[in-house]
Design a protein around this motif. Sequence first.
Motif, PDB file in Angstrom:
ATOM      1  N   UNK A 184       0.827  -1.202   0.000  1.00 40.35           N
ATOM      2  CA  UNK A 184       0.000   0.000   0.000  1.00 40.35           C
ATOM      3  C   UNK A 184       0.869   1.263   0.000  1.00 40.35           C
ATOM      4  N   UNK A 185       1.916   1.243   0.816  1.00 37.97           N
ATOM      5  CA  UNK A 185       2.856   2.367   0.848  1.00 37.97           C
ATOM      6  C   UNK A 185       3.470   2.627  -0.513  1.00 37.97           C
ATOM      7  N   UNK A 186       3.859   1.556  -1.176  1.00 42.57           N
ATOM      8  CA  UNK A 186       4.514   1.730  -2.477  1.00 42.57           C
ATOM      9  C   UNK A 186       3.532   2.284  -3.487  1.00 42.57           C
ATOM     10  N   UNK A 187       2.283   1.827  -3.446  1.00 41.30           N
ATOM     11  CA  UNK A 187       1.287   2.353  -4.385  1.00 41.30           C
ATOM     12  C   UNK A 187       1.080   3.842  -4.144  1.00 41.30           C
ATOM     13  N   UNK A 188       1.041   4.230  -2.879  1.00 40.00           N
ATOM     14  CA  UNK A 188       0.774   5.630  -2.575  1.00 40.00           C
ATOM     15  C   UNK A 188       1.981   6.501  -2.897  1.00 40.00           C
ATOM     16  N   UNK A 189       3.162   5.992  -2.590  1.00 36.80           N
ATOM     17  CA  UNK A 189       4.341   6.830  -2.743  1.00 36.80           C
ATOM     18  C   UNK A 189       4.919   6.799  -4.141  1.00 36.80           C
ATOM     19  N   UNK A 190       5.161   5.575  -4.649  1.00 36.24           N
ATOM     20  CA  UNK A 190       5.825   5.480  -5.941  1.00 36.24           C
ATOM     21  C   UNK A 190       4.886   5.825  -7.078  1.00 36.24           C
ATOM     22  N   UNK A 191       3.599   5.605  -6.883  1.00 38.27           N
ATOM     23  CA  UNK A 191       2.663   5.872  -7.972  1.00 38.27           C
ATOM     24  C   UNK A 191       1.739   7.041  -7.654  1.00 38.27           C
ATOM     25  N   UNK A 192       1.998   7.676  -6.518  1.00 37.48           N
ATOM     26  CA  UNK A 192       1.287   8.895  -6.182  1.00 37.48           C
ATOM     27  C   UNK A 192      -0.231   8.720  -6.203  1.00 37.48           C
ATOM     28  N   UNK A 193      -0.716   7.657  -5.588  1.00 36.78           N
ATOM     29  CA  UNK A 193      -2.153   7.390  -5.571  1.00 36.78           C
ATOM     30  C   UNK A 193      -2.710   7.634  -4.167  1.00 36.78           C
ATOM     31  N   UNK A 194      -3.909   8.166  -4.110  1.00 39.12           N
ATOM     32  CA  UNK A 194      -4.617   8.279  -2.824  1.00 39.12           C
ATOM     33  C   UNK A 194      -5.559   7.099  -2.735  1.00 39.12           C
ATOM     34  N   UNK A 195      -5.384   6.273  -1.705  1.00 37.45           N
ATOM     35  CA  UNK A 195      -6.152   5.036  -1.638  1.00 37.45           C
ATOM     36  C   UNK A 195      -7.012   4.937  -0.393  1.00 37.45           C
ATOM     37  N   UNK A 196      -8.124   4.229  -0.533  1.00 40.98           N
ATOM     38  CA  UNK A 196      -8.902   3.825   0.628  1.00 40.98           C
ATOM     39  C   UNK A 196      -8.641   2.334   0.804  1.00 40.98           C
ATOM     40  N   UNK A 197      -8.214   1.969   2.005  1.00 40.80           N
ATOM     41  CA  UNK A 197      -7.962   0.569   2.285  1.00 40.80           C
ATOM     42  C   UNK A 197      -9.093   0.068   3.166  1.00 40.80           C
ATOM     43  N   UNK A 198      -9.736  -1.003   2.799  1.00 39.91           N
ATOM     44  CA  UNK A 198     -10.801  -1.509   3.659  1.00 39.91           C
ATOM     45  C   UNK A 198     -10.212  -2.440   4.718  1.00 39.91           C
ATOM     46  N   UNK A 199     -11.043  -2.801   5.674  1.00 41.00           N
ATOM     47  CA  UNK A 199     -10.580  -3.626   6.787  1.00 41.00           C
ATOM     48  C   UNK A 199      -9.891  -4.886   6.280  1.00 41.00           C
ATOM     49  N   UNK A 200      -8.691  -5.196   6.787  1.00 45.37           N
ATOM     50  CA  UNK A 200      -8.071  -6.453   6.390  1.00 45.37           C
ATOM     51  C   UNK A 200      -8.902  -7.622   6.904  1.00 45.37           C
ATOM     52  N   UNK A 201      -8.980  -8.658   6.092  1.00 47.54           N
ATOM     53  CA  UNK A 201      -9.751  -9.831   6.494  1.00 47.54           C
ATOM     54  C   UNK A 201      -8.923 -11.075   6.185  1.00 47.54           C
ATOM     55  N   UNK A 202      -9.152 -12.112   6.948  1.00 51.13           N
ATOM     56  CA  UNK A 202      -8.464 -13.365   6.655  1.00 51.13           C
ATOM     57  C   UNK A 202      -9.377 -14.203   5.764  1.00 51.13           C
ATOM     58  N   UNK A 203      -8.910 -15.367   5.357  1.00 48.50           N
ATOM     59  CA  UNK A 203      -9.742 -16.234   4.523  1.00 48.50           C
ATOM     60  C   UNK A 203     -10.505 -17.205   5.431  1.00 48.50           C
ATOM     61  N   UNK A 204     -11.814 -17.098   5.439  1.00 47.50           N
ATOM     62  CA  UNK A 204     -12.638 -18.017   6.226  1.00 47.50           C
ATOM     63  C   UNK A 204     -13.068 -19.174   5.337  1.00 47.50           C
ATOM     64  N   UNK A 205     -13.216 -20.340   5.912  1.00 45.09           N
ATOM     65  CA  UNK A 205     -13.752 -21.476   5.166  1.00 45.09           C
ATOM     66  C   UNK A 205     -15.224 -21.642   5.533  1.00 45.09           C
ATOM     67  N   UNK A 206     -16.091 -21.453   4.549  1.00 45.54           N
ATOM     68  CA  UNK A 206     -17.515 -21.618   4.807  1.00 45.54           C
ATOM     69  C   UNK A 206     -17.916 -23.042   4.449  1.00 45.54           C
ATOM     70  N   UNK A 207     -18.393 -23.791   5.436  1.00 47.20           N
ATOM     71  CA  UNK A 207     -18.895 -25.141   5.165  1.00 47.20           C
ATOM     72  C   UNK A 207     -20.391 -25.019   4.923  1.00 47.20           C
ATOM     73  N   UNK A 208     -20.795 -25.184   3.667  1.00 50.63           N
ATOM     74  CA  UNK A 208     -22.191 -24.994   3.309  1.00 50.63           C
ATOM     75  C   UNK A 208     -22.982 -26.246   3.660  1.00 50.63           C
ATOM     76  N   UNK A 209     -24.298 -26.055   3.807  1.00 48.48           N
ATOM     77  CA  UNK A 209     -25.135 -27.206   4.171  1.00 48.48           C
ATOM     78  C   UNK A 209     -25.114 -28.277   3.096  1.00 48.48           C
ATOM     79  N   UNK A 210     -24.891 -27.865   1.836  1.00 43.28           N
ATOM     80  CA  UNK A 210     -24.872 -28.872   0.763  1.00 43.28           C
ATOM     81  C   UNK A 210     -23.511 -29.573   0.668  1.00 43.28           C
TER      82      UNK A 210
END
Length: 597
Positions: free
Chosen positions: A354-380
């Motif tokens: 994110x730092x590199x995108x903002x600094x090296x490419x001069x972008x203003x970014x919105x970062x959403x909440x970091x999330x991990x990968x959940x495993x959803x066990x579906x009923x099927x």
Amino acid sequence: IDLELIRNFSIVAHIDHGKSTLADRLIQMTGTVAERDMKAQMLDSMDIERERGITIKANSVRIEYPAKDGKRYILNLIDTPGHVDFAYEVSRSMRAVEGSLLVVDASQGVEAQTLANVYHALDAGHEIVPVLNKIDLPAAEPERVKQQIEDVIGLDASDAVMISAKSGIGIPEVLEAIVTRLPAPKGDRNAPLKAMLVDSWYDSYLGVVVMIRVIDGVVRKGDRIKMMQTNAVYGVDKLAVLKPQMVDIAELGPGEIGIWTGSIKQVRDTRVGDTITSEKKGCETPLPGFKPAQPVVFCGLFPVDANDFDDLRDAIEKLQLNDASFSSEMETSAALGFGFRCGFLGLLHLEVIRDRLEREYDLDLITTAPSVVFHLHMKDGEVRDLHNPADMPDLTLIDHIDEPRIKATILVPDEYLGDVLKLCQDRRGIQMDLSYAGPRAMVVYDLPLAEVVFDFYDRLKSVSKGYASFDYVISEYREDHLVKMSILVNDEPVDALSMMVHRDRADMRGRAMVEKLKDLIPRHMFKIPIQAAIGGRVIARETLSAMRKDVTAKCYGGDASRKKKLLEKQKAGKKRMRQFGKVEIPQEAFISALKMD
Ligand code: GTP
């Protein structure tokens, strides 16, 4: 080259214990780089690395050393990344060498990262030479630290080399120790080519550069070689060793480390840990233990200004040329418009990109909440990966949800232990072990990764006044009672703020979030309800009252230059706000709202 005259090694250390300084000294003392070309910290090439004092990209150098026994040795140093996020790269590059220098700051002692890295080295079957650095410091306690290395790691430290990488004390002894105490590589020159892909990076002149360690056989310029994981075949256009600048070489034999190029388009085509062999009459079995890098933390990246979307896409593509472990996929959010869902090896990796995108490419970014990968066990019976809470399907379709757990090792001075235990407990941690390494406690916790990705590290540093050190490995996926919490601002759900939380902690988190948002969102001309909800049920609510006209009048009245300043400030602030329905939410709100106190 005679195998007996080669030594391959890496340096393992905790951040700031002096790895780069020692590497620089070794290069300098053997005249590998002319004095005038010597830049401090040769091996850390990227600015960000230098600024943050961390080594991200593995790098290597070939040193020639005339030893006391009268023979000229070739020493190959592989620089390994020092951070937890790159544990897999560390473990692979360790398998490319036979020994390690274990550098410990004699004024600090063993830290969590020292342990994590030394375990990688032991797993790789390394011979390890303990090196105590910074003995020039008045606070150095070499005897105590030696004892600690023996107690905590179980390594004989009686022959530890005492050095000051900064002033140059002990460097000749380190070079002798490498030659006399580390083993020479083994390998069969006449066997089919077998080499390990240790690292790769994108060079704007040469394209993808691949670093390899030859195990058996010989690779020559012009050869046709094959990557065993992808089955892709390339010609060897350039073959070189790093000194650390590239010096062409005709061939690389067993035990040698070097680089080659061969019109490879993307770093993605070169997988760290892959086995490289000849196209014809290649070796039969690849090296064991290969696994592709898996992103574990995901977040959305959106441009503040929707017109910057194309620039963001180009920037992400450019960064990916050099970093295959970071993934991206286009994402649209009702609130944030077009952006990307990106996957990272860990939180630090996320921050660096994110730092590199903002600094090296001069972008203003919105970062959403970091999330991990959940495993959803579906009923099927289907199992789905959930990378984004916004994609959570209807609850009635889900049987149960598994989340990733980590095994965290924390080293902390005794006086802060209580606060650290409380922090871990608050984050749904389960204590596994508690022991003492001298005056410091070593605690091992089983924690949900999801609770660690926001601000655990910051909190840990703050409750321990910076003295705690932390490292982790992902241990397993385990079921828990997780729910999706949505945030509604002015009755509109803000998808970028939705998150997965534990049911028992949802009320508390919901309350904290709406309270924080109330402070972070500026007042408008109308009343704004801010709510947290699970499914259709509101669990917390705050109301941001409307702005009173007379207050603003006072504020803008009077002095003209003050008014101008205020307007300018407002304009700059606007740039970093997003419109949600009728409400403007500042960018900081997206990260700050998630931090827990
Ligand atoms: P990362 O690149 O972040 O992993 O750190 P590192 O282990 O490479 O540490 P680095 O070589 O950057 O050194 C960290 C700090 O310690 C720097 O400010 C060095 O100048 C200082 N340092 C390194 N060796 C010595 C030493 O022998 N004595 C003293 N007094 N300071 C040292």
